[in-house]
Every structure is written in C-alpha cells, then in structure tokens.
Scaffold this motif. Structure first.
Motif, short mmCIF file in Angstrom:
data_model
loop_
_atom_site.label_atom_id
_atom_site.label_comp_id
_atom_site.label_asym_id
_atom_site.label_seq_id
_atom_site.Cartn_x
_atom_site.Cartn_y
_atom_site.Cartn_z
N THR A 146 0.86 -1.19 0.00
CA THR A 146 0.00 0.00 0.00
C THR A 146 0.89 1.23 0.00
O THR A 146 1.75 1.37 0.87
CB THR A 146 -0.93 0.01 1.22
OG1 THR A 146 -1.75 -1.16 1.20
CG2 THR A 146 -1.82 1.24 1.21
N THR A 148 1.04 5.37 0.11
CA THR A 148 0.26 6.56 0.47
C THR A 148 1.03 7.81 0.04
O THR A 148 2.21 7.98 0.38
CB THR A 148 0.01 6.61 1.98
OG1 THR A 148 -0.70 5.42 2.37
CG2 THR A 148 -0.83 7.82 2.35
N ASP A 155 -4.21 13.39 1.38
CA ASP A 155 -3.66 12.04 1.29
C ASP A 155 -4.45 11.17 0.32
O ASP A 155 -5.67 11.24 0.23
CB ASP A 155 -3.65 11.36 2.67
CG ASP A 155 -2.63 11.99 3.61
OD1 ASP A 155 -1.89 12.88 3.14
OD2 ASP A 155 -2.58 11.60 4.79
N THR A 157 -4.39 6.99 -0.84
CA THR A 157 -3.85 5.65 -0.61
C THR A 157 -4.20 4.76 -1.80
O THR A 157 -5.33 4.76 -2.26
CB THR A 157 -4.43 5.02 0.68
OG1 THR A 157 -4.06 5.86 1.79
CG2 THR A 157 -3.87 3.62 0.91
#
Length: 855
Positions: A146, A148, A155, A157
């Motif tokens: 993952t 980010t 943000d 992700t």
C-alpha cells in the motif's frame, strides 16, 4: 508565449488529420492520457471508415494556447505499508517518510534493496527488475503493498501490485539510471506542458500503431487461402490484385452467386461426371417421358379427388345409407304380420314377385279372396296379410335403395381403380429409382402420391365419425413442380449437348462458377481484405514524422538551451574544480526529446564511460539526473539508492550538499548502507540551516533504521542518530513503565521482566546520546568526519556534578547494554528505581539544556 512557438504549433495543427487535432485539443484540456488514447483510436478508425463511433472530432485550435500554467503541486510519498510477497520482508509497521530529507539506513540483509525494488516498479511498471517472494517458504505470495501519497496536503492511498500498470509520481536514481544517462541518448523526463503534449501525441500514435498492427495480424490469420484448383480463374486473379477500396467494391459486385448460377454449376458438374454423355442424354430423355406420364396420372388423380368429387362421393354414401334405412324400416313395420322367418329377405322378395306375377295373369277379382297358388278361400287374417304384402311390393323404396347402391358401387369401383393403378406409390417409386431420378424428384413425387393415396383411401373407407378429409398439395403447385423437374432435365440435356459440342468453354465456365461460389460462401474473406486495406491506410497515416518535426522545433526553443545550462550548473556544484570535461548534446526522434553526454574538446572520439573514472562517471550522471528532474514544477519525491558508490570524500560531500539543498525544494529519500554518509547528510543539513536560518521550518531530517529481524522493520530516529534522548526517556516514563506495572498486576512476570530489561537497554543508549548531543553539544559525533570546533566554548559549562551524575548512570545501566556472564547475571532494578532514574535523567537533561541556552 512567443509568437514563433505558436506559429510552429499552428502550422502543425492545420496540416494534421482530424483525430490528431482532437487528441491535441483534449490533451491541452488536461484530459486523461489513457482515455485520450482510446478516443483517438476510435476516431482514427472512424475517419478511415474502419469502424464507427459516436465521437465527433474537436478540430478547433485552442484560443488559450499562450496560457501555459505550470503544475506546481506538492507531492510527497508518505508511507509504504502492508507489504507482502517481497523477498523476506516482514515489517509490522509502515515505512513512513516526511517532507524534506529522509535517510533510510540498513546493514546488509535488512531489506533495503527490497523496498527500493518496490519503488522502482511503482515508478515504472515496465522496469525489467524481478521481485520474488520468500523462496524459503512453500507458499508463494504475490508481491503487493500500500502506497500513500500526499498532494498539497490531501492524502491518497493506493494498492500496488506487480499487475498494476500505473506510473506513480516518484523518480529514482540508482546505478541503472547512471548508465542510462551516459551510455546512450536519454529522453528528458520533464517537459513543459505544450512540449509534453507532443510527447503524448507520439505516444498515442505508437499506441494506435501497436493496436492496428495487432488487429492486422489477427485479421490476416483469419484470412482463408483460395484453393489451388481455383487459383487460375479470372476471379481469383482479380482477388489477388485487390489493393484499393474501389477495387474491393467492384469485386464484391462480381461474387453474388445466385440460384441460377448454382443450377448452372450443378448442370456442368453433372456433365463432367458423365462417363458416356450420349447414353446419359438418352436416359434423361426417358426421364422426361416418365415425368410426362406421371404428370398426366397425377393430374387425373387430382381431378377425381378434388373437393366437388369428394363431396359427391360422400353424398352418394349418405343417399345409399338413407334409402337402405328407409326400406329396412318399412320391412320392420310389416314383419310382425308374417309368420315366415325369412320375411323381407331376397328369396322372399323373389317368391312374392313370382306369385304376384302369377296372380296378375289370372282374370277376375275373385283372386283377392282366394289363395293364388292353392285356390283356397282366404281367412280375414290372410286377407290382411295379403294386403300388407301387396303394399310392400308396390312401394318404390326398394328401388330407390337399389338405385343408390348401383350409383355408389360404380363410383367406388372407379376410386378403387384410381388407388390401385394411379396411386400405387411403391411401384411408381421403383420406376423412378430404376430410371435414376434424383433423390429430390423421387422424394417429392413420393410425397405427393402418398398424400393423394391417403385422401383416396380415406374416401374409400369413409367413416362419418372422421369428418376431416386429408389435405393434398395444390394441384397447380404440383404440376408446376413437374414442369420444373422436366425443365431441369432438359437443361441437363442441353448442357450435355454443349459439352459434346464445346468442352473447353464448359471447363472455363465451370471453374469460374466454382470460384464465384467460393468467394460468395467466403464473403468474410473479402470483408477482411477490405479491413486489411483500411488498416494499412491507418498505419501509413499515423506516422510520427510531423509530430517529431514540430517537437524538435519546439524543443530547441523551450528545452535544449535551458536544460544544457541547468546541467552545467549542477555539474559545477558537484565538481567545483571543473576537472570533468563533458558537454550535453541534444537529439530528437519519434516525437521524443533526448540528450546525450559527450567528452568535451576531445580530438579522438571515445565513449564517455571509456574516458571517465568510475567516480567521475557517477558525478556526471547525478548532474544530468538532477538537471533533468529539477526542471519539474510538480514537486515529486526524488529517491536515491546508494548515490555515492565509487565517490571519494570530496565528491561525496558535494553530493550530500546538493541533496540537502534539494530537500528544501521537494521530498528527498536516500537509501544507504553507509552510516558515514548518513551522518554527512545530517551535518550538511545542520550547516545549511545555520547558513540559512530563514528556511529552518521548510525541511525536516527524518532518519530511519531498518532491522534485520523482522526484516525491513523500521526504527524511526534509529539508535545511530537519536536527536532527542529526553523524548525517548519521557516515552519510557509515560508509556513503558505503566505497561510493565500492569503486566505485573496481571501476573505476567516473565513478559514484564523482558520489557523492563529492554527499557534498561534503551536508557543506556539514551545516556550515550545525552553525552554526545547534550553534554558535548554535538562537538564530536559518531560516524562523522567533522569536528564542530565552534562548539568548544560550550564545554566550560560542564560541572563536576554533571560528570559524576552521568558516570554513575552510565555505569549502572552499562550492564544492560553489554552481554553478562550466565553464571552470575545482573539483577534487574526495581520498577520504582528505574522510574526514579528516568525522572532524574530527564530533570538533569532539561536543566543542562537551560544552561546551554543561557550561554
């Protein structure tokens, strides 16, 4: 924007096809590249008539072309988390980054290279680097993680995997990139918006070309070859010469294989199959005669079995039944007056007729009172019977019955004759087969006869309960069919005559009809041929020559001069002595702007890597990399994987200074296995902040150490670069000690002791950093080549009580940092004692810091 730049673009735009204009307009409007690719492909296909689509090309030249706004968004990589299937990496927490300078240190086997591989694949999914899962585990887990990012504080992700084809906003420098910048012409990474659109247009053209080539290959594989035996026909030759769409259209008109063509071909084929044409002609003539006879018989059968005759026959049956019933009812009425058992029978009737005739021959009325035969007087009862018998004899019911019977009998005999002679299906079928009639003729005639036979048989065995008469085919249809069969046979006879008289023409007609039939049955072949011609036209029309020409002209105006100047500045910063003699040359092809580094002022032409030392080679590549990327207005993360390999300390310091300077403009992440370089970066950061106090808050130094077990586990502000020992001690006081106390209350003493020992070890390390960072105020630091002589003046504030306190604490907690003899292990301190020592260290540190600030 300069007028000559707009003129270059306008000139290209006016000469371009509609799909190119549409793509340019959409890219100028910042539409998604992938969607624009797909749209352009559909518009190309529509423009060339390959397929249709609802899109309409936007061909209006942008009026706001001089408004080239730069993308100055700030993008940073915040973390890599949930990493699985990447070598033996098993971190329990994310690898987190901050704005500014991030240094990721790791000894061999800590997973540093594995993290870098993930980032390389995220930067460029087409990179040929391999990522394997842990080969020592049975289960093969696909690589995934993952990622980010933060764009202007927001943000995002995203889930990354090896199947992901997305390019993430990061740029990586490593040994491979170093070779790319020096070994060959290298495409610039950043371009102004207008110039980048032409790069994207070239990419779109290449995408369309690949898709068209793939489609062309598929269509070609589906194309059927003309059979060899038909290759000499005029149609086949014409087919092989189809190169344009008008020729295809003309050809399609020539291959409509009609029913007439089919019949003609069948006739010719049969003619070619005859071993003795004259004998066959004779048999066919016999077939014509047989058909004529059958037609006459069937026509006669239809006449007898038409609706009026059927109704007449049924009516006769009903009359016969009616008259017989009336006469029988009459006999039943008078039967009770007769004592003769056979009363009313045919024998009785004959007897009565004879006696009546005899009676009529005797004169006088007395005969009514006496018996005619015995001449005895009749009783009253006998007279009554006599009268009744006379009434029966005088009635015409019997005659009506007999007449009706005779009429029906004649019709039945005629119907029987029809069934047995004209409607004998088996005999007729045998005649047809014996005379070699075709199956369709035999089948049809058999079906017609069967239907007529069923109708006749139904009539012959008429049952009033079954009132629905079987239907038959319309007589005109049948007779027309006979005419059709006859015509077909006569055409065969004519074809045989033609073959006998002109066999060469028959052969040519035969192969032409066979070819026509093949092309008609394989019309998809002609359709494919048409599509292949269109695909060829598309392929020829999407060449990037015009894009490359315009791009090169724009590149000269917008990139080359600026980029070369930027490279020289970067190289001078890394090589102040100007000892490296290289220059940057530009190149352009297929809509790409490229540059290559060459030796400057050399009389003999040599490859750059053959002249430069390995260290110089690395410095030049870093300069080219920074010059290219520093032009990107969008502040993406720059990642450096061991950038100082093969550099001496001078070049190393210069690289560190440039990376620190760069970190105040954008995020910089450095992966290194050298603690000394990490310390150099830290010192350069501190020095840069001292020299530029006004930008102190614009960059942070984030040090991350990677553990070997679990592999890749991050330790933030790791043991080799703790910047705030007091914060670490405060964490022990506020978090660790309460947790240990809770464990003891719950009876989990082993875990409590293990955490207590760990706290003692951390305290020992924190004491070291209190000495290095606070007591000595960073005068001398580990792994650093530098001594901060300006900080010597702070040593005079050290008092003996400071030395005694630190020495006491250092001695007490050194046992927990170093290994101890197993036969006499050191006992752990009481939790209250540890808590008191931690408080004392915190208080000392804060007080000492106040004294430093006063100085």
């Amino acid at each position: 924007m300069e007028a000559n730049i707009i003129l270059i673009v306008r000139s290209w735009f006016d000469k371009s096809r509609d799909w190119q204009k549409d793509a340019f307009v959409n890219l100028w409007k910042s539409k998604d590249l992938e969607e624009t690719k797909k749209r352009a492909l559909k518009l190309v296909c529509k423009e060339y008539g390959y397929t249709d689509c609802p899109y309409v090309s936007d061909t209006k030249f942008p009026e706001d072309l001089d408004d080239v706004t730069s993308d100055d968004s700030n993008i940073i990589l915040k973390s890599i988390s949930n990493i699985q299937g990447v070598a033996a990496l098993k971190p329990t927490k994310p690898l987190e980054f901050t704005k500014g300078l991030n240094v990721v240190y790791g000894a061999n086997g800590c997973g540093k290279s594995s993290y870098v591989k993930v980032l390389k694949k995220a930067e460029n999914p087409k990179d040929d680097i391999n990522i394997f899962s842990n080969i020592f585990e049975k289960i093969n887990i696909p690589a995934k993680a993952t990622l980010t990012f933060s764009c202007d504080g927001e943000d995002t992700t995203t889930n990354w995997s090896l199947k992901n084809d997305k390019n993430y906003p990061i740029r990586i420098y490593d040994t491979k990139i170093a070779h790319r910048f020096l070994d060959k012409s290298t495409e610039t990474i950043y371009e102004p918006k207008l110039l980048h659109i032409f790069t994207q247009l070239a990419e779109i053209s290449e995408y369309i070309s690949q898709e068209v080539s793939s489609e062309y290959k598929t269509k070609t594989s589906n194309l059927k070859s003309v059979p060899n035996e038909l290759s000499t026909s005029d149609l086949s030759k014409k087919y092989s010469e189809l190169e344009t769409l008008p020729l295809i259209d003309d050809f399609e008109k020539c291959i409509n294989f009609t029913e007439k063509d089919q019949k003609q071909l069948e006739l010719i084929e049969k003619t070619f199959n005859y071993s003795n044409p004259d004998q066959t002609k004779k048999k066919l003539s016999q077939q014509v005669e047989i058909l004529s006879q059958l037609k006459s018989k069937i026509s006669n059968a239809y006449s007898q079995l038409d609706q009026s005759n059927v109704e007449d026959y049924i009516h006769s049956i009903k009359i016969q039944i009616k008259t017989r019933r009336e006469f029988e009812n009459l006999l039943k009425t008078y039967r009770e007056v007769s004592s003769i058992k056979e009363f009313g029978s045919d024998l009785w009737k004959d007897m009565w007729k004879s006696s009546q005739k005899f009676s009529d021959s005797i004169e006088g009325d007395s005969t009514k009172d006496i018996c005619v035969l015995c001449q005895q007087p009749l009783s009253s009862e006998a007279k009554i019977r006599y009268a009744k018998f006379s009434e029966i004899y005088a009635s015409d019911l019997e005659k009506k019955q007999n007449d009706a019977y005779e009429i029906l009998n004649k019709k039945t005999q005629k119907l029987s004759e029809l069934i047995n002679r004209n409607l004998n299906v088996n005999d007729t079928k045998q005649i047809l087969i014996t005379n070699m009639f075709s199956d369709d003729v035999v089948s049809y005639i058999e079906d017609v006869l069967n239907k007529l036979y069923i109708r006749a048989n139904w009539l012959y065995n008429y049952d009033p309960k079954n009132v629905e008469c079987p239907k038959v085919v319309c007589v005109n249809e049948v007779l027309n069919k006979f005419d059709e069969f006859t015509k077909r046979i006569k055409e065969q006879i004519e074809s045989i005559d033609e073959f006998i008289n002109n066999s060469e023409k028959q052969s040519k007609d035969r192969i032409e009809l066979q070819s026509k039939k093949w092309f008609s049955e394989n019309q998809n072949n002609v359709k494919l041929k048409k599509e292949l011609i269109i695909l060829k036209n598309i392929k020829a029309g999407i060449k990037t020559n015009n894009i490359t020409k315009a791009k090169n002209a724009l590149s000269e105006k917008m990139i080359t001069e600026v980029y070369v100047r930027r490279f020289e500045n970067e190289l001078n910063a890394l090589n102040p002595s100007r000892s490296i003699k290289v220059e940057l040359l530009s190149d352009g092809k297929k809509g790409r702007t490229s540059h290559r580094i060459s030796i400057k002022g050399a009389f003999e032409k040599k490859k750059t890597e053959e002249v430069l030392s390995e260290g110089e080679y690395r410095v030049v590549s870093i300069a080219a990399f920074l010059a290219d990327l520093n032009s990107i207005n969008k502040t993406q993360a720059f990642i450096f994987d061991d950038p100082i390999n093969s550099l001496d300390h001078n070049y190393e310091d210069n690289v560190a200074k440039q990376l620190v300077k760069l970190s105040f403009e954008r995020q910089v992440i450095v992966f290194t296995h050298r603690l000394a370089f990490a310390e150099t970066l830290k010192n350069c950061m501190e020095l840069y902040l001292l020299e530029n106090p006004e930008i102190k808050e614009s960059s942070k130094f984030n040090y991350i150490e990677l553990r070997n077990s679990p592999m890749g586990e991050p330790i933030y502000k790791g043991d080799y670069n703790k910047t705030n020992a007091i914060s670490s001690l405060q964490t022990i006081k506020d978090e660790s000690i309460p947790k240990i106390r809770k464990l003891r209350e719950d009876g989990d003493y082993d875990l409590a002791d293990a955490k207590l020992k760990s706290c003692c070890t951390i305290v020992r390390v924190d004491i070291e950093y209190l000495i290095e960072k606070l007591l000595l105020n960073g005068l001398v630091t580990r792994y650093s080549k530098n001594i901060s002589s300006l900080k010597i003046r702070y040593l005079k504030i050290i008092e003996s009580k400071d030395v005694d306190f630190i020495e006491k604490m250092m001695t007490k907690y050194s046992y927990f940092e170093h290994s101890q003899p197993s036969e006499k292990p050191i006992e752990l301190p009481d939790l209250e004692c540890l808590e008191k020592d931690v408080n004392d260290l915190i208080d000392w540190g804060k007080n000492y810091k106040k004294r430093l600030n006063k100085k």
